[in-house]
Motif scaffolding. Structure first.
Motif, PDB file in Angstrom:
ATOM      1  N   TRP A  16       7.295   9.367  -6.392  1.00  0.00           N
ATOM      2  CA  TRP A  16       8.568   8.928  -5.840  1.00  0.00           C
ATOM      3  C   TRP A  16       9.271   8.011  -6.833  1.00  0.00           C
ATOM      4  O   TRP A  16       8.642   7.200  -7.514  1.00  0.00           O
ATOM      5  N   SER A  17      10.588   8.068  -6.854  1.00  0.00           N
ATOM      6  CA  SER A  17      11.387   7.157  -7.678  1.00  0.00           C
ATOM      7  C   SER A  17      11.560   5.831  -6.935  1.00  0.00           C
ATOM      8  O   SER A  17      11.383   5.757  -5.709  1.00  0.00           O
ATOM      9  N   ALA A  36      15.420   3.424  -0.605  1.00  0.00           N
ATOM     10  CA  ALA A  36      16.176   3.998   0.508  1.00  0.00           C
ATOM     11  C   ALA A  36      15.371   3.949   1.803  1.00  0.00           C
ATOM     12  O   ALA A  36      15.909   3.619   2.864  1.00  0.00           O
ATOM     13  N   GLU A  37      14.095   4.251   1.728  1.00  0.00           N
ATOM     14  CA  GLU A  37      13.246   4.222   2.930  1.00  0.00           C
ATOM     15  C   GLU A  37      13.035   2.806   3.453  1.00  0.00           C
ATOM     16  O   GLU A  37      12.856   2.597   4.655  1.00  0.00           O
ATOM     17  N   SER A  94      15.298   0.443   3.080  1.00  0.00           N
ATOM     18  CA  SER A  94      16.642  -0.125   3.310  1.00  0.00           C
ATOM     19  C   SER A  94      16.901  -1.362   2.449  1.00  0.00           C
ATOM     20  O   SER A  94      17.410  -2.379   2.927  1.00  0.00           O
ATOM     21  N   VAL A  95      16.508  -1.255   1.183  1.00  0.00           N
ATOM     22  CA  VAL A  95      16.770  -2.316   0.209  1.00  0.00           C
ATOM     23  C   VAL A  95      17.320  -1.655  -1.054  1.00  0.00           C
ATOM     24  O   VAL A  95      17.348  -0.430  -1.166  1.00  0.00           O
ATOM     25  N   SER A  96      17.718  -2.475  -2.003  1.00  0.00           N
ATOM     26  CA  SER A  96      18.223  -1.908  -3.258  1.00  0.00           C
ATOM     27  C   SER A  96      17.064  -1.478  -4.155  1.00  0.00           C
ATOM     28  O   SER A  96      15.940  -1.975  -4.026  1.00  0.00           O
ATOM     29  N   ARG A  97      17.377  -0.558  -5.055  1.00  0.00           N
ATOM     30  CA  ARG A  97      16.379  -0.110  -6.022  1.00  0.00           C
ATOM     31  C   ARG A  97      15.893  -1.300  -6.856  1.00  0.00           C
ATOM     32  O   ARG A  97      14.710  -1.438  -7.137  1.00  0.00           O
ATOM     33  N   VAL A 100       0.839  -1.201   0.000  1.00  0.00           N
ATOM     34  CA  VAL A 100       0.000   0.000   0.000  1.00  0.00           C
ATOM     35  C   VAL A 100       0.871   1.248   0.000  1.00  0.00           C
ATOM     36  O   VAL A 100       0.629   2.195  -0.755  1.00  0.00           O
ATOM     37  N   GLN A 101       1.904   1.265   0.829  1.00  0.00           N
ATOM     38  CA  GLN A 101       2.770   2.435   0.927  1.00  0.00           C
ATOM     39  C   GLN A 101       3.624   2.631  -0.328  1.00  0.00           C
ATOM     40  O   GLN A 101       3.865   3.768  -0.755  1.00  0.00           O
ATOM     41  N   VAL A 102       4.076   1.543  -0.931  1.00  0.00           N
ATOM     42  CA  VAL A 102       4.845   1.655  -2.173  1.00  0.00           C
ATOM     43  C   VAL A 102       3.956   2.227  -3.275  1.00  0.00           C
ATOM     44  O   VAL A 102       4.371   3.140  -3.997  1.00  0.00           O
ATOM     45  N   ARG A 103       2.718   1.735  -3.384  1.00  0.00           N
ATOM     46  CA  ARG A 103       1.789   2.287  -4.386  1.00  0.00           C
ATOM     47  C   ARG A 103       1.541   3.770  -4.134  1.00  0.00           C
ATOM     48  O   ARG A 103       1.530   4.575  -5.068  1.00  0.00           O
TER      49      ARG A 103
END
Length: 69
Positions: free
Chosen positions: A46-47, A53-54, A56-59, A36-39
């Motif tokens: 947001w990129s 970064a938020e 704490s994982v890789s793109r 939900v938050q990523v969507r």
């Protein structure tokens, strides 16, 4: 009591069956909340790098997990 609070309490139960089931349910809830938050972040422009970064994982990891949704 909210579902998450109830699950967190049960995760500490002395009975491993109850505790493990609660941990599993918390994991599913966390995955749903993250999606939900990523969507929401993507809808706000947001990129993938900012989201990663938020979290704490890789793109690449966040894009692989959510890029097709």
């Amino acid at each position: 009591m909210t579902e998450a609070t109830d699950l967190a309490e049960r995760a500490g139960d002395r009975d491993p069956r109850i505790g493990l089931r609660a941990v599993s349910a918390l994991r599913r809830l966390l995955e749903q909340l993250e999606a939900v938050q990523v969507r929401s972040a993507r809808n706000q422009g947001w990129s993938w790098q900012e989201i990663a970064a938020e979290l704490s994982v890789s793109r690449q990891a966040v894009h692989k997990k959510y890029g097709r949704q």
